[in-house]
Design an enzyme around this catalytic site. Structure first.
Site, short mmCIF file in Angstrom:
data_model
loop_
_atom_site.label_atom_id
_atom_site.label_comp_id
_atom_site.label_asym_id
_atom_site.label_seq_id
_atom_site.Cartn_x
_atom_site.Cartn_y
_atom_site.Cartn_z
N LYS A 123 2.11 -3.29 6.68
CA LYS A 123 2.55 -3.36 5.28
C LYS A 123 4.06 -3.16 5.18
O LYS A 123 4.75 -3.84 4.42
CB LYS A 123 1.82 -2.29 4.44
N SER B 87 0.83 -1.21 0.00
CA SER B 87 0.00 0.00 0.00
C SER B 87 0.86 1.25 0.00
O SER B 87 1.97 1.26 0.54
CB SER B 87 -0.91 -0.01 1.24
N ARG C 161 -6.04 12.22 -3.12
CA ARG C 161 -5.58 10.83 -3.23
C ARG C 161 -5.51 10.44 -4.72
O ARG C 161 -6.16 11.07 -5.56
CB ARG C 161 -6.57 9.87 -2.55
N GLY D 277 -4.81 10.43 11.50
CA GLY D 277 -4.02 9.46 10.71
C GLY D 277 -4.05 9.74 9.22
O GLY D 277 -3.26 9.18 8.46
N TYR E 9 -1.99 -0.43 10.76
CA TYR E 9 -2.27 -1.04 9.45
C TYR E 9 -1.11 -0.76 8.49
O TYR E 9 -0.53 -1.69 7.91
CB TYR E 9 -3.57 -0.49 8.84
N PHE F 245 -2.54 2.52 -4.56
CA PHE F 245 -2.97 3.83 -4.08
C PHE F 245 -4.41 3.65 -3.63
O PHE F 245 -4.65 2.78 -2.77
CB PHE F 245 -2.65 4.88 -5.15
C1 WQD Z 1 -9.88 8.75 1.09
C2 WQD Z 1 -10.10 10.23 1.37
C3 WQD Z 1 -10.40 10.73 3.69
C4 WQD Z 1 -14.16 8.59 4.20
C5 WQD Z 1 -6.99 3.84 2.99
C6 WQD Z 1 -5.77 3.03 3.28
C7 WQD Z 1 -5.16 2.57 1.98
C8 WQD Z 1 -6.19 1.81 1.22
C9 WQD Z 1 -7.40 2.68 0.95
C10 WQD Z 1 -6.45 -0.56 1.42
C11 WQD Z 1 -9.35 10.72 2.61
C12 WQD Z 1 -11.65 11.04 2.91
C13 WQD Z 1 -13.00 9.12 3.66
C14 WQD Z 1 -15.20 9.46 4.59
C15 WQD Z 1 -13.88 11.34 3.89
N1 WQD Z 1 -6.54 0.65 1.96
N2 WQD Z 1 -12.87 10.46 3.52
N3 WQD Z 1 -15.02 10.80 4.43
O1 WQD Z 1 -7.54 6.60 4.00
O2 WQD Z 1 -6.78 7.36 1.67
O3 WQD Z 1 -6.59 4.98 2.30
O4 WQD Z 1 -7.89 3.11 2.22
O5 WQD Z 1 -6.19 -0.89 0.31
O6 WQD Z 1 -4.06 1.73 2.28
O7 WQD Z 1 -4.85 3.84 3.96
O8 WQD Z 1 -8.82 5.93 1.92
O9 WQD Z 1 -11.19 6.04 1.25
O10 WQD Z 1 -10.61 6.08 3.73
O11 WQD Z 1 -10.12 8.07 2.33
O12 WQD Z 1 -13.75 12.56 3.74
O13 WQD Z 1 -16.28 9.03 5.09
O14 WQD Z 1 -11.47 10.43 1.65
O15 WQD Z 1 -10.17 11.72 4.67
O16 WQD Z 1 -8.95 12.05 2.36
P1 WQD Z 1 -7.40 6.33 2.55
P2 WQD Z 1 -10.26 6.48 2.34
#
Ligand code: WQD
Length: 339
Positions: A154, A125, A231, A297, A150, A178
């Site tokens: 990795k 990741s 992202r 985080g 988590y 990503f």
């Molecule tokens: C994306 C963006 C949140 C939920 C994680 C893991 C990564 C991968 C994918 C496994 C961020 C914002 C999110 C919400 C929001 N895991 N958000 N409201 O945290 O970038 O990555 O998941 O494969 O390894 O670290 O993904 O989808 O949680 O968040 O505003 O209800 O959306 O703050 O900016 P993340 P995410």
């Protein structure tokens, strides 16, 4: 060619199984259904016409793992997806994450050595980079202290693989994902976590479909054009196709090193508000959301430098953000139809 896919009934796993079958591989799935449903096995068969061999046990259970590998012969390669992956949950339950994510990897690698299974594709990741100093981020970027247990599992897993490769005949490719989003064009498989979604896309589609009341956007005070975090979202089918290429590369021994690492992203970053805008456009629905505080985080912004994967694997992500949001929405509509 038998390929073992651990976590093969999960989100990325199921999409990869379908692509492996399309490429002519025989697939064996191990999945303990901790974050998915057995119905996904039927959906895979519906898509490909082939029902994979399936075993349900916990890969962190050493005895169960040893029994399985003793009775399952001629595995050419393993794609190891099975892991817990909720960043927030890992902060609350670190031991559960280390036991599961590291324990299962160790059991698998011990059995690979025992049964001369030469090839491992590991699901890594972009969290290993933390908040990169430079963007886009390359595979040579220094790994930063993980922001969550988590992310740390990795990093530790990559180190265990590197050390094991050094002292054995095993080969491995680690794929640093990503943000995987989207769903299969048939809308039969997609991202459907158990319980309240941690990730953005399923929360968006469940809000639009009325399952969730409102989406909370975590922070609008980041140093980004619209203040929300950025992202590199990548369509899960593009991601799945990269796994087939990685398996083929190892089986055909065309890799350059015994342990190779690739970024799997699109190279483009989108903010939360840009994802919402794309979703509203393709779904023709207004999304109910509110801006709240940042989530602990979270990093501010990340997107991949994909040159190495493009050049070495001959692979490039093709699907646009609108195709990602539309396929996610079509999957949600299919789910709602059947509930
Ligand atoms: C994306 C963006 C949140 C939920 C994680 C893991 C990564 C991968 C994918 C496994 C961020 C914002 C999110 C919400 C929001 N895991 N958000 N409201 O945290 O970038 O990555 O998941 O494969 O390894 O670290 O993904 O989808 O949680 O968040 O505003 O209800 O959306 O703050 O900016 P993340 P995410």
């Amino acid at each position: 060619m038998k390929i073992l896919v651990t976590g093969g009934l999960g989100y990325i796993g199921a999409h990869t199984v379908v692509e492996l079958q399309a490429a002519g591989y025989e697939v064996i799935i191990v999945d303990n259904l901790s974050n998915t449903r057995i119905a996904v096995l039927d959906k895979i068969e519906q898509i490909s016409g082939i029902r994979p061999q399936y075993s349900n046990f916990d890969l962190a259970d050493r005895n169960a793992c040893f029994d399985f590998f003793k009775n399952t012969k001629n595995i050419e390669g393993i794609i190891h997806f099975a892991a817990y992956k909720a960043v927030g949950e890992s902060v609350q339950k670190p031991i559960m994450y280390y036991h599961n994510n590291i324990g299962s990897l160790i059991n698998i690698m011990e059995n690979m050595e025992l049964h001369n299974i030469p090839n491992l594709v590991f699901s890594s990741s972009c969290t290993v980079y933390g908040q990169p100093d430079e963007l886009p981020v390359t595979e040579q970027a220094p790994r930063k202290p993980a922001m969550s247990p988590y992310g740390n599992t990795k990093q530790i897993a990559e180190d265990i693989i590197r050390d094991t490769i050094y002292s054995s005949k095993l080969k491995s490719i680690a794929l640093r994902y990503f943000n995987p989003v989207g769903a299969h064009e048939t809308a039969l498989i997609g991202e459907l976590p158990l319980g309240v979604p941690n990730n953005l896309m399923p929360f968006i589609t469940q809000t639009a479909s009325g399952i969730r009341q409102q989406l909370s956007v975590f922070g609008e005070d980041y140093n980004t054009p619209d203040g929300t975090a950025i992202r590199d979202y990548i369509h899960v089918v593009d991601l799945a196709k990269a796994h087939v290429i990685a398996v083929k590369r190892m089986i055909e021994k065309t890799g350059k090193l015994d342990f190779e690492i690739f970024n799997l992203g699109t190279g483009n970053g989108f903010s939360v508000l840009e994802v919402i805008k794309s979703f509203e456009k393709v779904s023709e629905k207004k999304l109910n959301y509110k801006i709240v505080d940042r989530r602990e985080g979270d990093i501010e912004k990340v997107w991949a430098n994909t040159d190495f994967a493009n050049m070495e694997l001959g692979w490039k992500a093709e699907k646009s953000l609108d195709e990602m949001t539309l396929s996610s929405w079509n999957y949600q509509l299919e789910l709602d139809k059947n509930n």
